[in-house]
Structure formats: C-alpha cells, structure tokens
Design a protein around this motif. Structure first.
Motif, PDB file in Angstrom:
ATOM      1  N   UNK A 149       1.234   0.068  -1.407  1.00 47.41           N
ATOM      2  CA  UNK A 149      -0.063   0.760  -1.404  1.00 47.41           C
ATOM      3  C   UNK A 149      -0.069   1.811  -2.522  1.00 47.41           C
ATOM      4  N   UNK A 150       1.028   2.564  -2.615  1.00 47.66           N
ATOM      5  CA  UNK A 150       1.124   3.614  -3.638  1.00 47.66           C
ATOM      6  C   UNK A 150       1.126   2.998  -5.033  1.00 47.66           C
ATOM      7  N   UNK A 151       1.931   1.941  -5.210  1.00 48.75           N
ATOM      8  CA  UNK A 151       2.074   1.310  -6.517  1.00 48.75           C
ATOM      9  C   UNK A 151       0.751   0.719  -6.987  1.00 48.75           C
TER      10      UNK A 151
ATOM     11  N   UNK B 142       0.647  -9.031   9.723  1.00 46.33           N
ATOM     12  CA  UNK B 142       0.956  -8.165   8.583  1.00 46.33           C
ATOM     13  C   UNK B 142       1.631  -8.969   7.479  1.00 46.33           C
ATOM     14  N   UNK B 143       2.605  -9.807   7.862  1.00 42.34           N
ATOM     15  CA  UNK B 143       3.301 -10.610   6.855  1.00 42.34           C
ATOM     16  C   UNK B 143       2.367 -11.601   6.177  1.00 42.34           C
ATOM     17  N   UNK B 144       1.430 -12.169   6.945  1.00 41.34           N
ATOM     18  CA  UNK B 144       0.429 -13.060   6.337  1.00 41.34           C
ATOM     19  C   UNK B 144      -0.345 -12.316   5.250  1.00 41.34           C
ATOM     20  N   UNK B 145      -0.827 -11.111   5.589  1.00 40.29           N
ATOM     21  CA  UNK B 145      -1.612 -10.321   4.635  1.00 40.29           C
ATOM     22  C   UNK B 145      -0.782  -9.917   3.428  1.00 40.29           C
ATOM     23  N   UNK B 146       0.476  -9.561   3.708  1.00 41.31           N
ATOM     24  CA  UNK B 146       1.365  -9.117   2.639  1.00 41.31           C
ATOM     25  C   UNK B 146       1.618 -10.257   1.652  1.00 41.31           C
ATOM     26  N   UNK B 147       1.847 -11.463   2.200  1.00 40.87           N
ATOM     27  CA  UNK B 147       2.058 -12.630   1.341  1.00 40.87           C
ATOM     28  C   UNK B 147       0.825 -12.872   0.498  1.00 40.87           C
ATOM     29  N   UNK B 148      -0.339 -12.771   1.131  1.00 36.70           N
ATOM     30  CA  UNK B 148      -1.608 -12.970   0.425  1.00 36.70           C
ATOM     31  C   UNK B 148      -1.763 -11.952  -0.705  1.00 36.70           C
ATOM     32  N   UNK B 151       0.451 -12.674  -3.656  1.00 37.64           N
ATOM     33  CA  UNK B 151       0.181 -13.927  -4.358  1.00 37.64           C
ATOM     34  C   UNK B 151      -0.738 -13.659  -5.558  1.00 37.64           C
ATOM     35  N   UNK B 152      -0.597 -14.477  -6.594  1.00 34.92           N
ATOM     36  CA  UNK B 152      -1.460 -14.319  -7.754  1.00 34.92           C
ATOM     37  C   UNK B 152      -1.002 -13.163  -8.608  1.00 34.92           C
ATOM     38  N   UNK B 153      -1.637 -12.944  -9.722  1.00 31.99           N
ATOM     39  CA  UNK B 153      -1.147 -11.926 -10.647  1.00 31.99           C
ATOM     40  C   UNK B 153      -1.751 -10.557 -10.353  1.00 31.99           C
ATOM     41  N   UNK B 154      -2.845 -10.538  -9.561  1.00 35.26           N
ATOM     42  CA  UNK B 154      -3.452  -9.238  -9.266  1.00 35.26           C
ATOM     43  C   UNK B 154      -3.031  -8.767  -7.886  1.00 35.26           C
ATOM     44  N   UNK B 155      -2.131  -7.794  -7.851  1.00 41.29           N
ATOM     45  CA  UNK B 155      -1.708  -7.228  -6.565  1.00 41.29           C
ATOM     46  C   UNK B 155      -2.645  -6.076  -6.256  1.00 41.29           C
ATOM     47  N   UNK B 156      -3.731  -6.386  -5.541  1.00 36.12           N
ATOM     48  CA  UNK B 156      -4.758  -5.352  -5.383  1.00 36.12           C
ATOM     49  C   UNK B 156      -4.401  -4.353  -4.285  1.00 36.12           C
ATOM     50  N   UNK B 157      -4.910  -3.155  -4.494  1.00 33.73           N
ATOM     51  CA  UNK B 157      -4.757  -2.074  -3.533  1.00 33.73           C
ATOM     52  C   UNK B 157      -5.350  -2.508  -2.189  1.00 33.73           C
ATOM     53  N   UNK B 158      -6.531  -3.124  -2.242  1.00 30.77           N
ATOM     54  CA  UNK B 158      -7.208  -3.569  -1.026  1.00 30.77           C
ATOM     55  C   UNK B 158      -6.351  -4.531  -0.214  1.00 30.77           C
ATOM     56  N   UNK B 163      -2.862  -5.176   4.710  1.00 32.11           N
ATOM     57  CA  UNK B 163      -1.572  -5.374   5.387  1.00 32.11           C
ATOM     58  C   UNK B 163      -1.238  -4.146   6.230  1.00 32.11           C
ATOM     59  N   UNK B 164      -1.493  -2.964   5.673  1.00 34.49           N
ATOM     60  CA  UNK B 164      -1.220  -1.725   6.417  1.00 34.49           C
ATOM     61  C   UNK B 164      -2.098  -1.656   7.664  1.00 34.49           C
ATOM     62  N   UNK B 165      -3.332  -2.121   7.536  1.00 34.92           N
ATOM     63  CA  UNK B 165      -4.220  -2.082   8.700  1.00 34.92           C
ATOM     64  C   UNK B 165      -3.758  -3.059   9.784  1.00 34.92           C
TER      65      UNK B 165
END
Lengths: 189, 202
Positions: A149-151, B142-148, B151-158, B163-165
């Motif tokens: 999240x931070x990164x 959480x792991x499903x969301x984290x994997x999602x 994935x791909x080149x854009x690791x978005x904040x959202x 995953x945190x939610x």
C-alpha cells in the motif's frame, strides 16, 4: 491405537495440547495412507475434503502459477497439511507431491465434522491450534499489504506529477514521428 | 426467548448458539462505549479483548512507514473487531477508531474466554470454530485480491487497498448480521448492563 503412534502424535505441536482420550478421538477418525515417491497427494485447485499428517517421508509444497511450478516448502514427519479443509476451505491452495515413499495419516472432513457436531473437545483444540497458525499468516499478510500500500502510494504520487510531462512528450514525438514517416513514404514513391 | 437473546443471535458470530450458550455469553460479555472520533485501540497495543459492534461505525487504519495512516475499512453493526485477540496473544495489527458518533460494542475478554475454552465450554468451542472459519475466508479473499493486484505491470494502490479491505473489512461472517435495529439495542442494552451490574455485586 498402539502406544508408539500415541507417542508420535503426542510429540507433534499441533496435537500436544490434547489429553490421551482426546487424542484417541482424533486417531479413531484417521486412516493410514501410503504414497509413492513422485506421486501427487492432491493438486492445487482440487476440491478439499481431508487433512494429512506426515508419519514418514518427505513431500514438497508447490504453487502452480501460469502453468509453472513454484517450490514453496518441504514437509516431513510430524507436519500437517491440507488442514484448512477441516475449516470450510473447499479448494486446495497448493499441490503436494511426495519426494520419497511416504506414510501419512488422513483425516476426512466428514469424520472431523462428526467430532465437531458432537462437541468433542479434541476437534476444537485442534481448531484452536490451526487458528493460531492462521493468525500468524494474517499478520504476515498484513505486513506485506502495508508495504505494498505504501509503495504503490509512492509510485502513484510520483506518476501524478511526472505523467503529464511524459504524456506531453509522447504526443510531440508521436506527431513528429508520423510526420517523418509520411515524408519517407512520399520519398519512396 | 428474551429480547436480548434474540438480538445476540442476530449477530452472525453468535448465530448458532443455544439458549444456554447465549446465557454464558451474557454472563461474561461487557458493554463498552467508544466516543466519537476516539481510538478503540492502536496498532501495536496489547490485545486483551475482542469486540462486536452493536451500533455505530468503527474505522480501521493501517500505519504506513511514512507515518501516515490509511483508512482501509469501515465496520458496522454486527462486525467483529480485533478478534484475533481471542486466539493468540499478539499486538493489534491495525488501529481502530470510532466514526462520527459514539460506538457501542460488546467486549469479550480473552482471559474469560480462555477459561471457558479450557473448561470445555461449548460456547467457547462454537466461537473459536466461527473465528477460525472467518480467518480462513479472510485469508483466501485477501490472497485472491493480492494476486490480482500484483498481476500485470501496473501495481495499483487501489488493488492493494482492496486486499487490505479484504483482510480488515467486514467478512462474510459479518454480512449476515447487519440488521441490528437501533430500537432493539435501546431495548436490550439496559437488560444486559443490569445483568453485568448484578454480576459484579455477586
């Protein structure tokens, strides 16, 4: 149950809090299972209906991602695997393959649910110990997520500032590029 | 069945408790109030108890390395707060604060809970079973969301926030229960608090 098997289970941390009669409850619900070296106990994505305890031999935990195998860990005597099947998880999250000839104990979800429904303390003591390992995983995952999240926040803030500039640059070179290619097209004619 | 038992049973965590087990719950649960905007607990605090929200909203924050706190979830009526406290003895994994109004919660103290568990109380057995299942479900989603998110080149904040939610937000266990009406709570809370007062006198 023979006393050597009782001793074996008594020495496993997951079962160490069980009184002898409680351990017996669980052992009665277990069936021995043999597996040959190189054979798979279950595949990632399979329906999950049982947990296993390793008595002898070694197995590897593999994650399958995009058809590729990713080695995660080795399991040996005293280790338990597939235990989330006892807590409502319906799909295997990893593949388990025997590295050597293995002797396992298998406990079916249905047998375990019988203990649960009858409120046998053995079932809930095991659940509690599994839940403790789940808490460890939740905390690890939480740290990982906090880091991500931070990164990602940092990257996106940088992008918000830098992106308009990069976009403007792209538009310029894009147009110029097209202009030159058009020129060469006319020249080649 | 009393109005109080009726209300408690609407909370998913207590959904399959018998009348006798609900009695056990009423014997050792406390009512805790957290005023608007006040902190219920901070990340890293010791965790002696777990809570179930009766009414009001609790906001969950993760502390980022840069010192900022990011809100990752909002929990409402029926939701569990800090429930790992009943399983292990580790510091709180997130900060929880009350929203814009006072929050009323049921508090379950680990010491009491452990005593019940080791006395083979079926109440404690059913609660630990529910909590363990809840953790399995949270980890999976959480792991499903984290994997999602990875994935791909854009690791978005959202993506990572989602995953945190999944980890800290309302779970399936909570969802079934968000219909505790404020009226019911007004009716049953005095009963519960009266019982607690009487117990303290005993």
């Amino acid at each position: 149950m023979t006393s050597s098997i009782m001793d074996f289970f008594g020495g496993i941390r997951l079962f160490s809090e069980l009184a002898p009669d409680e351990l017996n409850d669980l052992l009665r619900a277990m069936r021995p299972a043999e597996i040959e070296a190189g054979h798979t106990v279950f595949h990632q994505g399979d329906p999950a209906d049982s947990a296993y305890v390793v008595q002898e031999g070694h197995l590897e935990v593999l994650l399958i991602d995009d058809g590729k195998e990713l080695f995660v860990a080795t399991l040996g005597p005293g280790d338990i695997f597939g235990e989330l099947a006892l807590l409502g998880s319906d799909i295997r999250s990893a593949t388990i393959r025997a590295k050597s000839q293995c002797a396992l104990f298998r406990i079916d979800q249905s047998e375990f649910d019988f203990l649960r429904r009858n409120l046998r303390p053995a079932a809930f003591k095991l659940i509690r110990t599994i839940a403790m390992t789940l808490c460890v995983r939740v905390r690890q995952t939480n740290q990982q997520i906090t880091h991500f999240v931070a990164e990602s926040e940092r990257t996106e803030t940088t992008e918000r500032i830098e992106k308009p500039l990069v976009e403007a640059e792209k538009i310029e070179t894009g147009t110029t590029g097209r202009f030159f290619s058009r020129l060469s097209f006319w020249k080649n004619r | 069945m009393s109005a109080l038992s009726n209300m408690l049973r609407r909370i998913a965590l207590f959904g399959d408790l018998s009348e006798a087990e609900l009695e056990t719950l009423q014997k050792f649960a406390r009512v805790h109030r957290c005023d608007a905007y006040q902190t219920l607990f901070d990340e890293g605090d010791p965790s002696p108890s777990c809570y179930v929200i009766l009414d009001g909203k609790i906001e969950v924050y993760l502390g980022l390395p840069n010192g900022r706190q990011e809100r990752v979830a909002v929990l409402g009526s029926g939701a569990l707060v800090g429930h790992m406290a009943l399983i292990d003895n580790q510091p709180r994994s997130a900060t929880c604060k009350a929203g814009v109004r006072q929050v009323r919660l049921l508090e379950l103290v680990r010491e009491d809970f452990d005593r019940l568990f080791w006395d083979n109380s079926s109440f404690a057995f059913k609660i630990i079973d529910r909590l363990a299942r809840d953790l399995v479900e949270r980890l999976r989603s959480t792991n499903d969301r984290l994997r999602e998110a990875k994935r791909g080149d854009r690791r978005t904040h959202g993506g990572f926030r989602a995953a945190a939610e999944a980890l800290h937000g309302p779970s399936r266990l909570d969802e079934a229960s968000d219909d505790l009406s404020p009226d019911t709570i007004e009716v049953v809370l005095p009963t519960l608090e009266e019982r607690i007062r009487r117990r303290r006198k005993d």
